[in-house]
Design a protein around this motif. Structure first.
Motif, short mmCIF file in Angstrom:
data_model
loop_
_atom_site.label_atom_id
_atom_site.label_comp_id
_atom_site.label_asym_id
_atom_site.label_seq_id
_atom_site.Cartn_x
_atom_site.Cartn_y
_atom_site.Cartn_z
N ALA A 167 38.65 29.12 86.82
CA ALA A 167 39.92 28.24 87.12
C ALA A 167 40.56 27.89 85.86
CB ALA A 167 39.11 26.74 87.45
N THR A 168 40.14 28.19 84.96
CA THR A 168 41.03 28.20 83.50
C THR A 168 41.93 29.37 83.43
OG1 THR A 168 39.91 26.81 81.96
CG2 THR A 168 41.07 28.40 80.99
N LEU A 216 46.09 29.11 83.52
CA LEU A 216 47.14 29.75 82.27
C LEU A 216 47.90 30.83 82.80
CD1 LEU A 216 44.19 30.85 79.84
CD2 LEU A 216 45.60 29.05 79.60
N LEU A 217 47.70 31.32 83.99
CA LEU A 217 48.57 32.39 84.54
C LEU A 217 49.53 31.66 85.38
CD1 LEU A 217 46.27 35.12 86.30
CD2 LEU A 217 47.91 35.36 84.18
N GLU A 218 49.16 30.36 86.01
CA GLU A 218 50.10 29.37 86.75
C GLU A 218 51.02 28.57 85.82
OE1 GLU A 218 49.57 25.36 89.41
OE2 GLU A 218 48.21 26.99 89.47
N ARG A 219 50.58 28.17 84.68
CA ARG A 219 51.14 27.46 83.78
C ARG A 219 51.84 27.98 82.75
NH1 ARG A 219 47.53 21.74 83.74
NH2 ARG A 219 47.19 21.45 85.80
N TYR A 220 51.30 28.78 82.18
CA TYR A 220 51.75 29.38 80.77
C TYR A 220 51.82 30.89 80.81
CZ TYR A 220 49.62 24.72 79.81
OH TYR A 220 49.51 23.34 80.00
N ASP A 221 52.24 31.54 82.04
CA ASP A 221 52.47 32.87 81.83
C ASP A 221 51.23 33.81 81.28
OD1 ASP A 221 54.87 32.80 83.29
OD2 ASP A 221 55.71 32.32 81.52
N TYR A 264 36.65 42.56 81.21
CA TYR A 264 37.95 41.46 81.82
C TYR A 264 38.67 41.44 80.39
CZ TYR A 264 34.45 39.87 85.20
OH TYR A 264 33.60 39.90 86.15
N ARG A 265 40.00 42.31 80.53
CA ARG A 265 40.98 42.24 79.53
C ARG A 265 41.66 41.12 79.15
NH1 ARG A 265 39.26 46.86 76.12
NH2 ARG A 265 38.66 48.45 77.59
N GLY A 266 41.84 40.22 80.24
CA GLY A 266 42.60 39.17 80.21
C GLY A 266 42.49 38.10 81.03
N PRO A 267 43.31 36.98 81.07
CA PRO A 267 43.37 36.10 82.03
C PRO A 267 43.35 36.68 83.56
CG PRO A 267 44.75 35.23 80.27
CD PRO A 267 44.25 36.85 80.03
N ALA A 268 44.16 37.56 83.57
CA ALA A 268 44.43 38.20 84.96
C ALA A 268 43.13 38.53 85.65
CB ALA A 268 45.47 39.17 85.11
N ASP A 269 42.50 39.38 84.78
CA ASP A 269 41.25 39.91 85.02
C ASP A 269 40.01 38.81 85.83
OD1 ASP A 269 42.30 42.44 84.69
OD2 ASP A 269 41.35 42.90 83.13
N PHE A 270 40.28 37.74 85.04
CA PHE A 270 39.05 36.89 85.34
C PHE A 270 39.73 36.16 86.48
CE2 PHE A 270 37.72 36.97 80.84
CZ PHE A 270 36.41 37.09 80.93
N VAL A 301 43.13 20.77 76.69
CA VAL A 301 42.02 19.65 77.20
C VAL A 301 42.57 19.30 78.68
CG1 VAL A 301 41.67 18.73 75.16
CG2 VAL A 301 43.14 17.69 76.55
N GLU A 302 43.67 19.87 79.24
CA GLU A 302 43.86 19.80 80.53
C GLU A 302 43.03 21.00 81.56
OE1 GLU A 302 48.03 19.74 81.00
OE2 GLU A 302 48.07 17.56 80.67
N LEU A 303 42.73 22.10 80.65
CA LEU A 303 42.08 23.30 81.37
C LEU A 303 40.48 22.88 81.57
CD1 LEU A 303 43.47 26.01 78.81
CD2 LEU A 303 44.35 25.43 81.24
N PRO A 304 40.10 23.45 82.94
CA PRO A 304 38.86 23.10 83.56
C PRO A 304 37.62 23.70 82.15
CG PRO A 304 39.98 23.89 85.11
CD PRO A 304 40.87 24.29 83.85
N GLY A 305 36.80 22.84 81.88
CA GLY A 305 35.89 23.17 80.96
C GLY A 305 36.12 23.04 79.58
#
Length: 225
Positions: A94-95, A99-104, A61-67, A115-119
């Motif tokens: 979920a995090t 990250l993709l939805e809110r912060y590119d 998993y190279r980054g948020p998109a892969d996860f 702290v708004e991110l799950p977990g």
């Protein structure tokens, strides 16, 4: 329990820095995102095991998109060696989607957003801010909580209150390193079950040492030892 004076606190920090000059984050990472995931995995798990898992994990998993493209069940299979792997897999997926939805896909360098991110709690956020972004922050884990309360840097069972009390006594410029010094001290000297007080470089300042030593002396006097 009376807390250490700022003068004693400064001496404690100086001695811990001298004892652990190379203290740093034990989790392996190459960017803020990897540290975020590694820290999420580290709850109830050793850093050594987390590093073993993430070495493979970050190749797949190279980054948020892969996860984000994976299911929690798929991620579970890749992190089974860590504790609480089911809930951690759900939070990681979920995090990453947030990250993709809110912060590119970028990890925000902001505690309130983290702290708004799950977990992700305050401790994880502080670890990321401090080690990935160089922002002064003091994360309170089990070692920091135990050691700081034994020494007299804090007097609270609450990690958040312990953090506040330490930060009032330790200069902001030392918050990040104080976290590492206290962790190393907790692992090497001030262990939970049998602290090595006789080898402790800060025993003269430590409330726990003086309390335990005084009790030991009274016991010897009462028994004629």
């Amino acid at each position: 329990m009376a807390l250490l004076s700022k003068r004693d606190t400064a001496q404690v920090m100086e001695k811990l820095e001298s004892r652990y000059p190379d203290a740093k984050c034990a989790l392996n990472f190459s960017n803020p995102f990897e540290l975020l995931i590694a820290t999420m995995l580290s709850a109830q798990c050793t850093d050594v095991r987390v590093n073993m898992v993430t070495e493979r994990l970050f190749q797949k998993y190279r980054g948020p998109a892969d996860f984000a493209a994976a299911t929690p069940e798929q991620v579970q299979e890749d992190i089974r060696e860590v504790g609480l792997f089911r809930s951690k897999a759900q939070n990681i997926v979920a995090t990453c989607r947030l990250l993709l939805e809110r912060y590119d896909g970028e990890v925000p360098a902001d505690r309130e957003k983290l702290v708004e991110l799950p977990g992700v709690g305050r401790k994880t956020a502080n670890v990321v801010l401090s080690n990935a972004f160089g922002i002064p922050a003091l994360a309170v884990d089990t070692h920091v909580l135990r050691v700081s309360n034994r020494i007299g840097l804090a007097n609270s069972d609450s990690p958040d209150e312990t953090e506040r009390q330490i930060c009032r006594r330790v200069p902001k410029s030392q918050w990040s390193q104080a976290h590492h010094w206290l962790i190393h001290h907790g692992r090497q000297i001030c262990s939970a079950r049998k602290p090595k007080c006789e080898a402790c470089p800060i025993q003269e300042h430590c409330r726990y040492f003086h309390k335990t030593f005084a009790k030991s002396m009274k016991t010897k006097e009462s028994t004629g030892g």
